[in-house]
Design a protein around this motif. Sequence first.
Motif, PDB file in Angstrom:
ATOM      1  N   ARG A   1      41.913 -35.043  14.226  1.00 48.82           N
ATOM      2  CA  ARG A   1      42.413 -34.294  13.071  1.00 48.82           C
ATOM      3  C   ARG A   1      41.566 -34.602  11.840  1.00 48.82           C
ATOM      4  O   ARG A   1      40.958 -35.678  11.732  1.00 48.82           O
ATOM      5  CB  ARG A   1      43.868 -34.659  12.790  1.00 48.82           C
ATOM      6  N   ALA A   2      41.548 -33.669  10.927  1.00 51.49           N
ATOM      7  CA  ALA A   2      40.830 -33.878   9.670  1.00 51.49           C
ATOM      8  C   ALA A   2      41.316 -35.161   9.004  1.00 51.49           C
ATOM      9  O   ALA A   2      42.512 -35.462   8.993  1.00 51.49           O
ATOM     10  CB  ALA A   2      41.038 -32.689   8.745  1.00 51.49           C
ATOM     11  N   GLY A   3      40.363 -35.931   8.488  1.00 51.66           N
ATOM     12  CA  GLY A   3      40.671 -37.216   7.894  1.00 51.66           C
ATOM     13  C   GLY A   3      40.570 -38.380   8.857  1.00 51.66           C
ATOM     14  O   GLY A   3      40.602 -39.540   8.436  1.00 51.66           O
ATOM     15  N   GLY A   4      40.453 -38.067  10.137  1.00 53.11           N
ATOM     16  CA  GLY A   4      40.385 -39.102  11.154  1.00 53.11           C
ATOM     17  C   GLY A   4      38.983 -39.656  11.327  1.00 53.11           C
ATOM     18  O   GLY A   4      38.048 -39.308  10.592  1.00 53.11           O
ATOM     19  N   SER A   5      38.849 -40.528  12.324  1.00 50.09           N
ATOM     20  CA  SER A   5      37.591 -41.221  12.579  1.00 50.09           C
ATOM     21  C   SER A   5      37.243 -41.171  14.054  1.00 50.09           C
ATOM     22  O   SER A   5      38.122 -41.057  14.918  1.00 50.09           O
ATOM     23  CB  SER A   5      37.699 -42.692  12.146  1.00 50.09           C
ATOM     24  N   LEU A   6      35.972 -41.249  14.324  1.00 49.28           N
ATOM     25  CA  LEU A   6      35.450 -41.380  15.687  1.00 49.28           C
ATOM     26  C   LEU A   6      34.203 -42.251  15.631  1.00 49.28           C
ATOM     27  O   LEU A   6      33.512 -42.285  14.606  1.00 49.28           O
ATOM     28  CB  LEU A   6      35.064 -40.013  16.272  1.00 49.28           C
TER      29      LEU A   6
ATOM     30  N   GLN B   1      22.244 -35.847  26.079  1.00 48.36           N
ATOM     31  CA  GLN B   1      22.800 -34.584  26.552  1.00 48.36           C
ATOM     32  C   GLN B   1      23.789 -33.978  25.559  1.00 48.36           C
ATOM     33  O   GLN B   1      24.156 -32.814  25.680  1.00 48.36           O
ATOM     34  CB  GLN B   1      23.503 -34.789  27.906  1.00 48.36           C
ATOM     35  N   GLY B   2      24.218 -34.753  24.595  1.00 49.40           N
ATOM     36  CA  GLY B   2      25.137 -34.272  23.579  1.00 49.40           C
ATOM     37  C   GLY B   2      26.586 -34.610  23.895  1.00 49.40           C
ATOM     38  O   GLY B   2      26.973 -34.723  25.060  1.00 49.40           O
ATOM     39  N   THR B   3      27.374 -34.774  22.842  1.00 48.44           N
ATOM     40  CA  THR B   3      28.802 -35.001  22.988  1.00 48.44           C
ATOM     41  C   THR B   3      29.531 -34.157  21.935  1.00 48.44           C
ATOM     42  O   THR B   3      29.115 -34.100  20.771  1.00 48.44           O
ATOM     43  CB  THR B   3      29.152 -36.502  22.853  1.00 48.44           C
ATOM     44  N   GLN B   4      30.580 -33.495  22.374  1.00 51.96           N
ATOM     45  CA  GLN B   4      31.295 -32.561  21.498  1.00 51.96           C
ATOM     46  C   GLN B   4      32.255 -33.310  20.592  1.00 51.96           C
ATOM     47  O   GLN B   4      33.046 -34.139  21.055  1.00 51.96           O
ATOM     48  CB  GLN B   4      32.078 -31.542  22.333  1.00 51.96           C
ATOM     49  N   VAL B   5      32.190 -32.975  19.303  1.00 47.93           N
ATOM     50  CA  VAL B   5      33.158 -33.469  18.329  1.00 47.93           C
ATOM     51  C   VAL B   5      33.859 -32.259  17.726  1.00 47.93           C
ATOM     52  O   VAL B   5      33.202 -31.352  17.209  1.00 47.93           O
ATOM     53  CB  VAL B   5      32.484 -34.296  17.222  1.00 47.93           C
ATOM     54  N   THR B   6      35.169 -32.241  17.813  1.00 46.75           N
ATOM     55  CA  THR B   6      35.953 -31.148  17.254  1.00 46.75           C
ATOM     56  C   THR B   6      36.966 -31.723  16.272  1.00 46.75           C
ATOM     57  O   THR B   6      37.747 -32.616  16.639  1.00 46.75           O
ATOM     58  CB  THR B   6      36.684 -30.364  18.358  1.00 46.75           C
ATOM     59  N   VAL B   7      36.932 -31.216  15.041  1.00 49.24           N
ATOM     60  CA  VAL B   7      37.838 -31.697  14.004  1.00 49.24           C
ATOM     61  C   VAL B   7      38.790 -30.559  13.647  1.00 49.24           C
ATOM     62  O   VAL B   7      38.361 -29.497  13.192  1.00 49.24           O
ATOM     63  CB  VAL B   7      37.070 -32.157  12.759  1.00 49.24           C
ATOM     64  N   SER B   8      40.067 -30.781  13.864  1.00 47.69           N
ATOM     65  CA  SER B   8      41.069 -29.758  13.576  1.00 47.69           C
ATOM     66  C   SER B   8      41.613 -29.932  12.163  1.00 47.69           C
ATOM     67  O   SER B   8      41.688 -31.037  11.635  1.00 47.69           O
ATOM     68  CB  SER B   8      42.203 -29.841  14.588  1.00 47.69           C
ATOM     69  N   SER B   9      41.980 -28.809  11.572  1.00 51.57           N
ATOM     70  CA  SER B   9      42.492 -28.856  10.193  1.00 51.57           C
ATOM     71  C   SER B   9      43.993 -29.083  10.173  1.00 51.57           C
ATOM     72  O   SER B   9      44.661 -29.062  11.188  1.00 51.57           O
ATOM     73  CB  SER B   9      42.153 -27.550   9.476  1.00 51.57           C
TER      74      SER B   9
END
Length: 119
Positions: free
Chosen positions: A13-18, A111-119
Motif C-alpha cells: 500500500r502507498a506509504g509502505g516499504s519494501l 530478470q526484474g521483479t514487479q513492485v506494485t503500490v496501491s493507493s
Amino acid sequence: QVQLVESGGGLVRAGGSLRLSCAASGRTFSSYAMDWFRQAPGQERESIAQITSGHMTMYADSVKGRFTISRDNARYTVYLQMTSLKPEDTAVYYCSLRQSDSSNRVLSWGQGTQVTVSS
C-alpha cells in the motif's frame, strides 16, 4: 558472465516499504558498480540508484530521500530499501552490473521483479 537475480518485489500500500535484493554470481562482485533501474508500463527504463565499488551512492530525484541502495560484498548482494512508496513507484525493478565505476557499459541485467503500490 555474472548472473543477477532480483527478489523482494510485491504488492504494497502507498506509504509502505519494501526491500529488494539482487544476488550476483561470481567472485569479483566487489569491483563492479551496481545500479537499480525501473520500468513502468509504456515508459522507458530509468536509472534510479547507483552504488560504486567504494560504496558511493547516487539517486534519481524521484526517489531521493525515500530509497536507499546498499551492497554487501561478502554476500554478493545489492539492496534497494524503498520507503514511503507511492503509486507512481509501480514498475518492474531491475538491477544491473557495470564494468567499472567510471563506465556506463552494462555487463549483466537481472530478470526484474514487479513492485506494485496501491493507493
